[in-house]
Design an enzyme around this catalytic site. Structure first.
Site, PDB file in Angstrom:
ATOM      1  N   PRO A  81      50.483  81.382  74.377  1.00 13.51           N
ATOM      2  CA  PRO A  81      50.955  80.242  75.192  1.00 13.51           C
ATOM      3  C   PRO A  81      50.239  80.152  76.536  1.00 13.51           C
ATOM      4  CG  PRO A  81      52.803  81.437  74.258  1.00 13.51           C
ATOM      5  CD  PRO A  81      51.586  82.249  73.941  1.00 13.51           C
ATOM      6  N   GLU A 112      24.724  74.433  81.725  1.00 12.88           N
ATOM      7  CA  GLU A 112      23.728  75.451  81.472  1.00 12.88           C
ATOM      8  C   GLU A 112      24.126  76.194  80.223  1.00 12.88           C
ATOM      9  OE1 GLU A 112      22.559  77.968  84.919  1.00 12.88           O
ATOM     10  OE2 GLU A 112      24.212  76.893  85.869  1.00 12.88           O
TER      11      GLU A 112
END
Lengths: 224, 224
Positions: A81, A112
């Site tokens: 969670p 990148e």
DNA sequence: CAAATAGTGTCTCTGAGACAGTATCCA
DNA sequence: TGGATACTGTCTCAGAGACACTATTTG
């Protein structure tokens, strides 16, 4: 009937062998959360998209390289969670094995991208654990499948195949025993008839990946 | 940023060995879709629940049996866009291995539940495929882990362990070779010192599951 | 005692690993 | 020619499978 709402992503452990090492493709995140940190490539599954399709799409978007020769398989799903601060996100992780290609990762989604030797890399989210699971999967798959060839170009020598094993397992392997094993295990490799030229030493025969789904008998690592 | 919304479920492949066969726990669906058809037990992941926690909760709800002795691991996730007519539902499948317990599956969620020998069963959703993947996982895990003991009570004989292998693999195994293999592979089983009593034949020593995570060397099936 | 099941000893064969030796190229 | 790499042959050892044999119980 009501039930909780989730987002679903795919994350990719893209592995290759470069410079004698097992390396993974990372991207620098261009948006929150974890902006600027390194992470596995991945993204949300689209509304009408199958999971393997989403994985292949992300692989093409992030690497610019798809096509045959590689290998893609599901690793596992991760759904803690707290794993994503944006809310309840379950990710389905995929493992991709690619030959060493001329440094792609240009003109793509990610700000990148770069190849890094595998290890503890301090990645965003729970990606260190996903990477570890993917690397272990790759290592064990080389034991009982001919999948090492997915790290090689379509035609390759036995020595190149051996170097894949040495890089992925981090062990040295006797070239002569490996040669006998690779050429005698049914379905591991199949000879093309061609040979290398212009290299020092005796020319090496070229092979393609064999058709076997599973190697029998398998190759076994020392370490485990 | 917007992204598609999914529901996430866990489905369970609960296996045991009964009457010399590998059997799977099925439930008859009590609501749409596929009302009245047989399916794997499972249900929605709750809003604040981890995936393994959801799997354990469903296992307890559907079987009334939890506790130690068994084994639970993730198989894979399935997310075809058409797999559930209610909408976009990704399911995370788990494999549970349990000892043969006195037919539970009473007073639970599901209208009906029953054990069935594994095979092509015509289940709801894509559950036939999930079952096949779970069975194959169980078969291969017995090769290189001491997990067969998860099908046995806490203390068991070597013969009982062998019967697990025979049921899961569908092969007969030489009792004498299996005995030597099981007792000589480090971490496979550990002797309790006790023995069976009141059975015909020489009393059999009792064993517990060994501590090894992986068997070295492994046991290998003939078939693959 | 016989029947039944547990457990051991031993043989053979296969395959892994160590490593000597041969083959065929480049400089 | 020498250096390098590919490939083959051979030895030894470990483990799988076949199966004779011994051990220990119940009836």
């Amino acid at each position: 009937m009501s039930y909780p709402v989730f987002a679903v992503t795919v994350d990719l452990v893209v592995l290759t062998v470069r410079e004698g090492e097992l390396q993974v493709l990372l991207v620098r995140r261009g948006c929150e959360p974890f902006l600027g940190e390194w992470a596995l490539p991945g993204g949300f599954v689209l509304a009408d998209e199958d999971l393997p399709t989403a994985a292949r799409r992300e692989l093409a978007e992030e690497t610019g390289l798809d096509g045959p020769g590689g290998h893609l398989e599901q690793i596992a799903s991760y759904g803690d969670p707290d794993r994503d601060p944006r809310g309840r996100v379950v990710t389905v992780a995929y493992l991709a094995l690619l030959p060493d290609l001329p440094t792609p990762t240009a003109g793509t989604d990610a700000a990148e991208a770069e190849w890094r030797p595998v290890g503890e890399l301090g990645l965003a989210f729970d990606h260190d654990r996903i990477l570890a699971d993917g690397v272990e999967r790759a290592r064990s798959k080389l034991e009982y499948t001919p999948l090492a060839a997915a790290f090689c170009p379509p035609e390759f020598t036995i020595a190149a195949l051996r170097q894949v094993y040495e890089a992925v397992w981090g062990e040295t392997i006797d070239p002569r025993n490996f040669h006998r094993k690779a050429t005698s295990t049914p379905g591991f490799v199949s000879a093309t008839g061609a040979s290398t030229e212009g290299e020092p030493g005796r020319p090496a025969r070229l092979f393609r990946r064999g058709e076997a789904a599973v190697l029998n008998p398998p190759l076994l690592r020392r370490g485990a």
